[in-house]
Design a protein around this motif. Sequence first.
Motif, PDB file in Angstrom:
ATOM      1  N   UNK A 137       0.821  -1.219   0.000  1.00 14.68           N
ATOM      2  CA  UNK A 137       0.000   0.000   0.000  1.00 14.68           C
ATOM      3  C   UNK A 137       0.853   1.266   0.000  1.00 14.68           C
ATOM      4  N   UNK A 138       2.171   1.116  -0.048  1.00 14.51           N
ATOM      5  CA  UNK A 138       3.048   2.273  -0.181  1.00 14.51           C
ATOM      6  C   UNK A 138       3.396   2.961   1.120  1.00 14.51           C
ATOM      7  N   UNK A 139       3.512   2.218   2.210  1.00 13.81           N
ATOM      8  CA  UNK A 139       3.927   2.771   3.504  1.00 13.81           C
ATOM      9  C   UNK A 139       5.254   2.141   3.888  1.00 13.81           C
ATOM     10  N   UNK A 140       6.191   2.953   4.354  1.00 18.33           N
ATOM     11  CA  UNK A 140       7.535   2.463   4.661  1.00 18.33           C
ATOM     12  C   UNK A 140       7.603   1.697   5.972  1.00 18.33           C
ATOM     13  N   UNK A 141       6.942   2.223   7.001  1.00 19.95           N
ATOM     14  CA  UNK A 141       7.089   1.656   8.335  1.00 19.95           C
ATOM     15  C   UNK A 141       5.781   1.793   9.092  1.00 19.95           C
ATOM     16  N   UNK A 142       5.422   0.762   9.854  1.00 25.13           N
ATOM     17  CA  UNK A 142       4.171   0.787  10.615  1.00 25.13           C
ATOM     18  C   UNK A 142       4.158   1.890  11.660  1.00 25.13           C
ATOM     19  N   UNK A 143       5.338   2.289  12.118  1.00 19.21           N
ATOM     20  CA  UNK A 143       5.406   3.343  13.128  1.00 19.21           C
ATOM     21  C   UNK A 143       5.005   4.697  12.569  1.00 19.21           C
ATOM     22  N   UNK A 144       4.930   4.808  11.238  1.00 15.99           N
ATOM     23  CA  UNK A 144       4.523   6.076  10.621  1.00 15.99           C
ATOM     24  C   UNK A 144       3.011   6.294  10.694  1.00 15.99           C
ATOM     25  N   UNK A 145       2.265   5.267  11.109  1.00 13.83           N
ATOM     26  CA  UNK A 145       0.805   5.369  11.149  1.00 13.83           C
ATOM     27  C   UNK A 145       0.372   6.054  12.439  1.00 13.83           C
ATOM     28  N   UNK A 146      -0.286   7.187  12.295  1.00 17.15           N
ATOM     29  CA  UNK A 146      -0.752   7.944  13.454  1.00 17.15           C
ATOM     30  C   UNK A 146      -2.109   7.448  13.945  1.00 17.15           C
ATOM     31  N   UNK A 147      -3.062   7.267  13.006  1.00  8.74           N
ATOM     32  CA  UNK A 147      -4.393   6.813  13.409  1.00  8.74           C
ATOM     33  C   UNK A 147      -5.108   6.124  12.256  1.00  8.74           C
ATOM     34  N   UNK A 148      -6.100   5.318  12.615  1.00 13.46           N
ATOM     35  CA  UNK A 148      -6.953   4.655  11.631  1.00 13.46           C
ATOM     36  C   UNK A 148      -8.205   5.490  11.401  1.00 13.46           C
ATOM     37  N   UNK A 149      -8.648   5.528  10.157  1.00 15.15           N
ATOM     38  CA  UNK A 149      -9.851   6.274   9.780  1.00 15.15           C
ATOM     39  C   UNK A 149     -10.839   5.298   9.142  1.00 15.15           C
ATOM     40  N   UNK A 289     -15.035   1.517   4.291  1.00 21.58           N
ATOM     41  CA  UNK A 289     -13.627   1.504   3.926  1.00 21.58           C
ATOM     42  C   UNK A 289     -12.768   1.741   5.151  1.00 21.58           C
ATOM     43  N   UNK A 290     -11.450   1.627   4.973  1.00 15.78           N
ATOM     44  CA  UNK A 290     -10.505   1.877   6.066  1.00 15.78           C
ATOM     45  C   UNK A 290      -9.295   2.597   5.490  1.00 15.78           C
ATOM     46  N   UNK A 291      -8.917   3.685   6.132  1.00 17.43           N
ATOM     47  CA  UNK A 291      -7.708   4.416   5.740  1.00 17.43           C
ATOM     48  C   UNK A 291      -6.858   4.645   6.990  1.00 17.43           C
ATOM     49  N   UNK A 292      -5.624   5.082   6.777  1.00 14.65           N
ATOM     50  CA  UNK A 292      -4.761   5.463   7.896  1.00 14.65           C
ATOM     51  C   UNK A 292      -4.191   6.847   7.631  1.00 14.65           C
ATOM     52  N   UNK A 293      -4.010   7.587   8.690  1.00 18.14           N
ATOM     53  CA  UNK A 293      -3.357   8.889   8.616  1.00 18.14           C
ATOM     54  C   UNK A 293      -1.925   8.732   9.127  1.00 18.14           C
ATOM     55  N   UNK A 294      -0.965   9.147   8.310  1.00 17.94           N
ATOM     56  CA  UNK A 294       0.442   9.045   8.686  1.00 17.94           C
ATOM     57  C   UNK A 294       0.867  10.237   9.533  1.00 17.94           C
ATOM     58  N   UNK A 295       2.029  10.117  10.131  1.00 17.35           N
ATOM     59  CA  UNK A 295       2.541  11.196  10.982  1.00 17.35           C
ATOM     60  C   UNK A 295       2.734  12.496  10.230  1.00 17.35           C
ATOM     61  N   UNK A 296       2.990  12.399   8.922  1.00 15.66           N
ATOM     62  CA  UNK A 296       3.191  13.608   8.114  1.00 15.66           C
ATOM     63  C   UNK A 296       1.876  14.189   7.590  1.00 15.66           C
ATOM     64  N   UNK A 297       0.757  13.591   8.009  1.00  9.37           N
ATOM     65  CA  UNK A 297      -0.550  14.088   7.601  1.00  9.37           C
ATOM     66  C   UNK A 297      -1.126  13.420   6.371  1.00  9.37           C
TER      67      UNK A 297
END
Length: 610
Positions: A137-149, A289-297
Amino acid sequence: MLKNNPQVKFVSVMGVDLGGNTTDAKIPIEIFLTDMEGFLKNGVQTDGSSVVLPEIATLGDAKVDLLPDTESSWFVDYNYDNPYDEKRYVGTLRIPAFLVHNGNFVDSRSILKRSLNFFEEKVREALKEHPHLLTNIGIDDASNIEEFLFTAATELEFWVKTPEDSEDIEKLSTSQNLKEQYWKRTQGTVRTALEKTIELMGKYGIEPEMGHKEVGGINSTIGINGKQNHVVEQLEIDWKYSDALQAGDNEILVRELVYDTFTSFGLEVTFAAKPIADVAGSGEHTHMGVAVKLNNGKIINLFSPKEMDNDYLSLIGYGGLLGLLKNYEAINPFVTSSTDAFNRLKPGFEAPVCTVASLGNDVKTPSRNRSILVGLIRDLTNPMATRFELRSPNPLSNTYLVMASSYQGMLDGILATMHIEDPQTLENEISKSAQTEGIYLEQNRQYRCEQDIFHDFSAHERSNLFGKTPETVWDNFHFFQQNEEKQATLLNGNVFTKALISSYKTATLDRWKEELLHRIIPSNMEVVREFVKSHNIEGSTDLDVVRWEKILKLRSYLVKDSLEQSSLFTRLRDALNDGQLDKASELQKEMNCIMSELRNLYSSYKRNLI
């Protein structure tokens, strides 16, 4: 804010029981303001035996606390029949709430909230343990995930009509077949009521997107007083998605706005799934659906692959869809829970009757198959649009429980397939034939179809390929009981509990029995009595006589008891009263078939008379 707005005279906490009913207790705002913090922390007590919580809030243990949800959106419900002054109306501050019994959260909103929290917890763990899911899904690291939407949306279809007007089913059916109403221009009071409803939705921040005519309805007439007569129209209102819990709250508010606005114009409103036999019913397609918000917004859709041109779905998306389909026998009782709902799910009315999904004709050509249960919604230019459309709910489905059970099913599929690294493997899984053994899905079942399942398959073929379809409320729970493994999916994470499922089952079956005994059978008896002999000897033909004899025989079979045999209605009543629910379910199916045959036969009989 309340002190600056004295027109808000009441506060009410809005809990939602297992039946989808909302509470509304008027508490003077002065009482609320004397101890607002205590009110929000401790809530108010109520008699839980008066809401749908059987086996939980009993007569001997009925205390239930209504605990305000301080994280949700609150709104003011204005009473436009009660002016406060020349410009304002008396309002009630509605606060969404949870129902708590003996320390346990037992309401629909809390079940959905638990399901979302559990989904996030387990998917976070999966993403950490299986980095290939992140790469996909194009995410480098799980720690970059701030919250689930959790993005969700419903839509609302409903019928409106002028009071005391009876529906002409033949005219409605003809208009529907000729496609005379769908997306046509609204007129008169219907147009005004629709526009005012959409305006109100905007003021409440619900962000309406569209209001239009649906497929059902006929043209109204203008009376000598210049007002519309014989209004019978089906409408739909759509609004923007929100987070899942808010989507449920928004739906309740929109239903109330529709009802209040249209009735203020002298129109009757019904949200029933099938208010008129043999005419299109009202659905409420539910998008999830389910999305995630990364630390960079940045926001990433978990269901969209990194390369939209290569795959229909991400690995997580495939897993979610597989889980929704495999576990649907456990999900369905929370989606289709009334005879009215089953009346809508008939072949030929674009209502889903089979557990099957559509992905599209090919990856680069998204399509909409309106005959299936779950549709994949995609937009190649907008990865955020990827979601599942569950087509079986209706306007009176309990949206909180629909989504809670669906997300539980999705999670099961995600966790069962999270070790798989090749998306093609999962595409092959959902596309397998009924004869092929699946790695997760059941053998002897086909789960994907890009054809019109009503036109291209017979009823026998549908049953063989996609599984047997429940036809009554009892059927639904019978299939549920036969699938213990799928029931366990709901219990994971203590989202649903055995006590909650048992309470819901008891409430749903009690309503099924009560409606059959005291609404459906009496209503059918009135219909049968209206089918009277209308021909005479002078003007009749042998065909009239033959048809009437058939009608008379069916009427007697349905209604008339004799010393030798009880009527179908009597046998159905006896089976329900004796707790023989398997027998009652079969008799209900027989009753439905004969009533349909009788209506068609009497219509043909009347058409041949001069």
